[in-house]
Design a protein around this motif. Sequence first.
Motif, mmCIF file in Angstrom:
data_model
loop_
_atom_site.group_PDB
_atom_site.id
_atom_site.type_symbol
_atom_site.label_atom_id
_atom_site.label_comp_id
_atom_site.label_asym_id
_atom_site.label_seq_id
_atom_site.Cartn_x
_atom_site.Cartn_y
_atom_site.Cartn_z
ATOM 1 N N SER A 148 65.659 -51.076 122.869
ATOM 2 C CA SER A 148 64.556 -50.800 121.946
ATOM 3 C C SER A 148 63.163 -51.831 122.139
ATOM 4 C CB SER A 148 64.988 -51.384 120.652
ATOM 5 O OG SER A 148 66.108 -50.600 119.965
ATOM 6 N N GLU A 149 63.482 -52.993 122.437
ATOM 7 C CA GLU A 149 62.398 -53.832 122.729
ATOM 8 C C GLU A 149 61.503 -53.278 123.962
ATOM 9 O OE1 GLU A 149 64.247 -57.470 123.065
ATOM 10 O OE2 GLU A 149 64.315 -57.816 120.699
ATOM 11 N N ILE A 150 62.410 -52.866 124.985
ATOM 12 C CA ILE A 150 61.580 -52.060 126.061
ATOM 13 C C ILE A 150 60.603 -51.160 125.664
ATOM 14 C CG2 ILE A 150 61.876 -51.020 128.271
ATOM 15 C CD1 ILE A 150 64.571 -52.863 128.745
ATOM 16 N N LEU A 151 61.535 -50.065 124.970
ATOM 17 C CA LEU A 151 60.829 -48.919 124.659
ATOM 18 C C LEU A 151 59.581 -49.049 123.676
ATOM 19 C CD1 LEU A 151 64.196 -47.026 124.122
ATOM 20 C CD2 LEU A 151 62.174 -46.185 125.587
ATOM 21 N N THR A 152 59.485 -50.275 122.846
ATOM 22 C CA THR A 152 58.577 -50.415 121.881
ATOM 23 C C THR A 152 57.520 -51.322 122.840
ATOM 24 O OG1 THR A 152 59.561 -52.553 121.280
ATOM 25 C CG2 THR A 152 59.900 -50.608 119.906
ATOM 26 N N GLY B 75 61.524 -41.063 120.683
ATOM 27 C CA GLY B 75 62.842 -40.365 120.137
ATOM 28 C C GLY B 75 63.841 -41.462 120.436
ATOM 29 N N SER B 76 63.678 -42.067 121.687
ATOM 30 C CA SER B 76 64.692 -43.166 122.099
ATOM 31 C C SER B 76 64.941 -44.125 120.985
ATOM 32 C CB SER B 76 64.761 -43.378 123.337
ATOM 33 O OG SER B 76 64.751 -42.397 124.266
ATOM 34 N N VAL B 77 63.630 -44.622 120.371
ATOM 35 C CA VAL B 77 63.785 -45.850 119.644
ATOM 36 C C VAL B 77 64.364 -45.281 118.258
ATOM 37 C CG1 VAL B 77 62.371 -47.245 118.367
ATOM 38 C CG2 VAL B 77 61.564 -47.015 120.814
ATOM 39 N N LEU B 78 63.867 -44.289 117.927
ATOM 40 C CA LEU B 78 64.490 -43.659 116.672
ATOM 41 C C LEU B 78 66.051 -43.623 116.718
ATOM 42 C CD1 LEU B 78 61.877 -40.908 115.856
ATOM 43 C CD2 LEU B 78 62.138 -43.066 114.432
ATOM 44 N N ARG B 79 66.449 -43.156 117.827
ATOM 45 C CA ARG B 79 68.004 -42.988 118.006
ATOM 46 C C ARG B 79 68.567 -44.398 117.965
ATOM 47 N NH1 ARG B 79 72.214 -39.786 119.527
ATOM 48 N NH2 ARG B 79 74.066 -41.069 120.504
ATOM 49 N N GLY C 155 44.704 -37.572 119.002
ATOM 50 C CA GLY C 155 44.161 -37.629 120.088
ATOM 51 C C GLY C 155 44.444 -36.630 121.207
ATOM 52 N N VAL C 156 45.698 -36.766 121.201
ATOM 53 C CA VAL C 156 45.876 -35.926 122.871
ATOM 54 C C VAL C 156 45.787 -34.162 122.219
ATOM 55 C CG1 VAL C 156 47.323 -37.528 123.865
ATOM 56 C CG2 VAL C 156 48.542 -36.111 122.060
ATOM 57 N N GLY C 157 45.895 -34.062 120.905
ATOM 58 C CA GLY C 157 46.080 -32.726 120.477
ATOM 59 C C GLY C 157 44.588 -32.191 120.976
ATOM 60 N N ARG C 158 43.501 -33.017 120.647
ATOM 61 C CA ARG C 158 42.369 -32.477 121.325
ATOM 62 C C ARG C 158 42.329 -32.094 122.751
ATOM 63 N NH1 ARG C 158 40.556 -37.538 118.679
ATOM 64 N NH2 ARG C 158 39.957 -37.225 116.450
ATOM 65 N N LEU C 159 43.395 -32.620 123.647
ATOM 66 C CA LEU C 159 43.423 -32.236 124.994
ATOM 67 C C LEU C 159 44.097 -31.098 125.170
ATOM 68 C CD1 LEU C 159 44.115 -35.972 126.478
ATOM 69 C CD2 LEU C 159 41.818 -34.680 126.068
ATOM 70 N N GLY C 160 44.835 -30.501 123.979
ATOM 71 C CA GLY C 160 45.607 -29.146 124.100
ATOM 72 C C GLY C 160 46.886 -29.482 124.141
ATOM 73 N N TYR C 161 47.385 -30.674 124.016
ATOM 74 C CA TYR C 161 48.893 -30.899 124.017
ATOM 75 C C TYR C 161 49.424 -30.567 122.464
ATOM 76 C CZ TYR C 161 48.496 -33.400 128.545
ATOM 77 O OH TYR C 161 48.168 -33.344 129.641
ATOM 78 N N PRO C 162 50.745 -30.096 122.574
ATOM 79 C CA PRO C 162 51.252 -29.718 121.259
ATOM 80 C C PRO C 162 51.858 -30.970 120.532
ATOM 81 C CG PRO C 162 52.899 -29.400 122.880
ATOM 82 C CD PRO C 162 51.526 -29.643 123.548
ATOM 83 N N SER C 163 51.876 -31.056 119.248
ATOM 84 C CA SER C 163 52.356 -32.032 118.435
ATOM 85 C C SER C 163 53.780 -32.084 118.037
ATOM 86 C CB SER C 163 51.630 -32.518 117.227
ATOM 87 O OG SER C 163 51.769 -31.408 116.519
ATOM 88 N N TYR C 164 54.534 -32.915 117.813
ATOM 89 C CA TYR C 164 55.805 -33.042 117.505
ATOM 90 C C TYR C 164 56.326 -34.267 116.469
ATOM 91 C CZ TYR C 164 56.493 -30.221 121.855
ATOM 92 O OH TYR C 164 56.384 -29.158 122.631
ATOM 93 N N SER C 165 57.050 -33.854 115.467
ATOM 94 C CA SER C 165 57.169 -34.726 114.571
ATOM 95 C C SER C 165 58.424 -35.756 114.979
ATOM 96 C CB SER C 165 57.704 -34.124 113.271
ATOM 97 O OG SER C 165 59.101 -33.449 113.589
ATOM 98 N N PRO C 166 58.456 -37.050 114.314
ATOM 99 C CA PRO C 166 59.401 -38.117 114.687
ATOM 100 C C PRO C 166 60.760 -37.442 114.781
ATOM 101 C CG PRO C 166 57.737 -39.055 113.606
ATOM 102 C CD PRO C 166 57.382 -37.371 113.732
ATOM 103 N N SER C 167 61.043 -36.667 113.575
ATOM 104 C CA SER C 167 62.341 -36.158 113.514
ATOM 105 C C SER C 167 62.732 -35.213 114.502
ATOM 106 C CB SER C 167 62.389 -35.251 112.228
ATOM 107 O OG SER C 167 61.454 -34.394 112.183
ATOM 108 N N GLU C 168 61.696 -34.452 115.011
ATOM 109 C CA GLU C 168 62.203 -33.592 116.360
ATOM 110 C C GLU C 168 62.375 -34.372 117.517
ATOM 111 O OE1 GLU C 168 59.413 -29.550 115.528
ATOM 112 O OE2 GLU C 168 58.234 -31.474 115.777
ATOM 113 N N LEU C 169 61.752 -35.376 117.653
ATOM 114 C CA LEU C 169 61.747 -36.180 118.755
ATOM 115 C C LEU C 169 63.418 -36.944 118.735
ATOM 116 C CD1 LEU C 169 58.426 -37.725 119.146
ATOM 117 C CD2 LEU C 169 59.378 -35.875 120.477
ATOM 118 N N ARG C 170 63.590 -37.613 117.584
ATOM 119 C CA ARG C 170 64.968 -37.952 117.483
ATOM 120 C C ARG C 170 65.822 -36.862 117.767
ATOM 121 N NH1 ARG C 170 68.278 -40.730 113.514
ATOM 122 N NH2 ARG C 170 70.359 -40.109 114.180
#
Length: 209
Positions: A123-127, A148-152, A178-193
């Motif tokens: 967890s510390e590495i990921l954070t 997603g890995s931190v949430l799990r 910010g990345v949404g302005r570049l055209g990337y989709p957004s995902y909720s934390p629950s979706e990533l988990r």
Amino acid sequence: MPSEHPDKTGHGYVIERYVMRMESGHPRYLELNSAHVLRPGWPHAQRFARHLIDDAAAITDKELEALLAYEWRSRLTAAWLIGVGRRESFRERLERLLLASEVCYSGGGYCFALARLGTRADSEILTTYLDHYLPRIDLHYDQPAALGSVLRLDAQLGTHFADRFTEPDGPWHRWVKGVGRLGYPSYSPSELRRWTDLQCDFANGWSLL
């Protein structure tokens, strides 16, 4: 971290044996990257899983190092083999590779492996990765996989590492905007988990095959 072909260390065979291995008509690395292994009813799942388990147990540390020293296909495959086999001795190596973010696609494999190792240290590495890369709203790297890995891990360990990232208008929200302005989709934390859970729970189930 310079790239080095496995031939230079006498391990040229590892590409064909572990990365390009065919169980489904496509190379292993491609199936891992496309996530076909997680699709319900995928007809090659049991064969693919059985061989991945066997290789995760059989591959030597030197062979894994040879894969990790090369390009994204070999690094992605090595990360999955490390995660499936829970090779804790590679934690620091994964940390260096994840934070360096040198090549595409492989970072998701590092995040999967750290989630599988399953400790507070992971967890510390990921954070640390999220602290470094979430402020970069111009970069879409492996921030979703890391969160997603931190949430799990939080759910497994009873920790709260993800809280400061996911608070309202916090670092995750600002990065997504910010990345949404570049055209990337957004995902909720629950979706990533949920996505990380699919990977790890499927890997857990492989041990029963």
